[in-house]
Write a protein that holds these residues in place. Structure first.
Motif, PDB file in Angstrom:
ATOM      1  N   PRO A 119      66.217  24.994  23.023  1.00 14.13           N
ATOM      2  CA  PRO A 119      64.931  24.412  23.413  1.00 14.13           C
ATOM      3  C   PRO A 119      63.759  25.282  22.973  1.00 14.13           C
ATOM      4  N   LYS A 120      62.683  24.618  22.558  1.00  9.24           N
ATOM      5  CA  LYS A 120      61.441  25.298  22.172  1.00  9.24           C
ATOM      6  C   LYS A 120      60.673  25.783  23.384  1.00  9.24           C
ATOM      7  N   TYR A 121      60.733  25.003  24.453  1.00  6.74           N
ATOM      8  CA  TYR A 121      59.925  25.257  25.641  1.00  6.74           C
ATOM      9  C   TYR A 121      60.816  25.625  26.819  1.00  6.74           C
ATOM     10  N   THR A 143      65.280  22.074  31.996  1.00  6.01           N
ATOM     11  CA  THR A 143      65.658  21.838  30.604  1.00  6.01           C
ATOM     12  C   THR A 143      67.150  21.582  30.552  1.00  6.01           C
ATOM     13  N   GLU A 203      61.590  16.815  22.728  1.00  9.78           N
ATOM     14  CA  GLU A 203      60.574  17.757  22.228  1.00  9.78           C
ATOM     15  C   GLU A 203      59.457  17.042  21.485  1.00  9.78           C
ATOM     16  N   TYR A 241      63.914  17.604  28.305  1.00 13.15           N
ATOM     17  CA  TYR A 241      63.088  18.257  29.314  1.00 13.15           C
ATOM     18  C   TYR A 241      62.756  17.271  30.424  1.00 13.15           C
TER      19      TYR A 241
END
Length: 82
Positions: A7-9, A48, A73, A59
Protein backbone atom coordinates in the motif's frame (compact mmCIF):
# COMPACT_ATOMS: atom_id res chain seq x y z
CA UNK A 1 0.65 -16.23 -8.25
CA UNK A 2 0.53 -12.43 -8.31
CA UNK A 3 2.71 -10.80 -5.66
CA UNK A 4 0.75 -8.40 -3.44
CA UNK A 5 1.37 -4.72 -4.11
CA UNK A 6 2.40 -2.78 -1.02
CA UNK A 7 0.00 0.00 0.00
CA UNK A 8 1.04 3.58 -0.78
CA UNK A 9 -0.86 5.04 2.15
CA UNK A 10 -0.94 4.05 5.80
CA UNK A 11 -3.60 3.97 8.50
CA UNK A 12 -4.42 7.44 9.82
CA UNK A 13 -3.52 9.24 6.58
CA UNK A 14 -5.86 12.10 5.61
CA UNK A 15 -7.14 11.64 2.06
CA UNK A 16 -9.80 12.96 -0.30
CA UNK A 17 -11.87 11.19 -2.91
CA UNK A 18 -10.26 11.59 -6.33
CA UNK A 19 -13.51 10.56 -8.03
CA UNK A 20 -17.19 10.32 -7.12
CA UNK A 21 -17.75 7.14 -5.09
CA UNK A 22 -20.99 5.26 -5.73
CA UNK A 23 -22.77 2.44 -3.89
CA UNK A 24 -21.68 -0.87 -5.38
CA UNK A 25 -23.95 -2.82 -3.05
CA UNK A 26 -21.91 -2.35 0.12
CA UNK A 27 -24.66 -0.16 1.57
CA UNK A 28 -27.89 -2.19 1.34
CA UNK A 29 -29.90 0.65 2.92
CA UNK A 30 -28.86 3.02 0.10
CA UNK A 31 -30.05 2.82 -3.51
CA UNK A 32 -27.67 0.92 -5.81
CA UNK A 33 -25.36 3.31 -7.70
CA UNK A 34 -26.28 6.19 -5.34
CA UNK A 35 -23.54 8.73 -4.68
CA UNK A 36 -21.82 7.96 -1.34
CA UNK A 37 -19.02 10.54 -1.45
CA UNK A 38 -18.45 13.30 -4.02
CA UNK A 39 -15.00 13.87 -5.50
CA UNK A 40 -13.06 16.07 -3.09
CA UNK A 41 -14.78 14.63 -0.01
CA UNK A 42 -12.27 14.35 2.82
CA UNK A 43 -11.65 11.46 5.16
CA UNK A 44 -9.12 9.35 7.02
CA UNK A 45 -7.85 5.85 6.31
CA UNK A 46 -9.03 3.65 9.16
CA UNK A 47 -7.83 0.30 7.82
CA UNK A 48 -5.71 -1.09 5.00
CA UNK A 49 -5.98 -4.47 3.40
CA UNK A 50 -5.79 -6.18 0.03
CA UNK A 51 -8.29 -7.22 -2.60
CA UNK A 52 -7.84 -11.01 -2.52
CA UNK A 53 -8.35 -11.70 -6.23
CA UNK A 54 -6.05 -9.01 -7.60
CA UNK A 55 -3.69 -8.53 -4.61
CA UNK A 56 -4.13 -4.76 -4.85
CA UNK A 57 -4.27 -2.50 -1.78
CA UNK A 58 -7.73 -1.68 -0.47
CA UNK A 59 -8.42 1.11 2.01
CA UNK A 60 -11.34 1.66 4.36
CA UNK A 61 -11.80 5.41 4.52
CA UNK A 62 -14.04 7.16 7.05
CA UNK A 63 -15.27 10.27 5.30
CA UNK A 64 -16.46 13.40 7.09
CA UNK A 65 -20.05 12.64 5.99
CA UNK A 66 -19.91 9.59 8.31
CA UNK A 67 -19.64 6.93 5.62
CA UNK A 68 -16.89 4.32 5.70
CA UNK A 69 -16.12 3.32 2.13
CA UNK A 70 -13.73 0.75 0.67
CA UNK A 71 -11.46 2.51 -1.84
CA UNK A 72 -8.76 1.55 -4.29
CA UNK A 73 -5.58 3.65 -4.49
CA UNK A 74 -6.80 5.19 -7.75
CA UNK A 75 -9.94 6.48 -6.00
CA UNK A 76 -8.19 8.50 -3.28
CA UNK A 77 -5.37 11.01 -3.01
CA UNK A 78 -3.48 12.33 0.01
CA UNK A 79 -4.30 15.67 1.60
CA UNK A 80 -1.06 17.54 2.03
CA UNK A 81 -0.43 18.94 5.49
CA UNK A 82 0.00 22.72 5.63
Amino acid sequence: MIEPRLPKYQWGRRVKAAVDLFNDGGYPDVEPEALLVAAGGEGEIVQTGAHTDSNTPLYLVEFTNGRVVGCLEEEIEPIESP
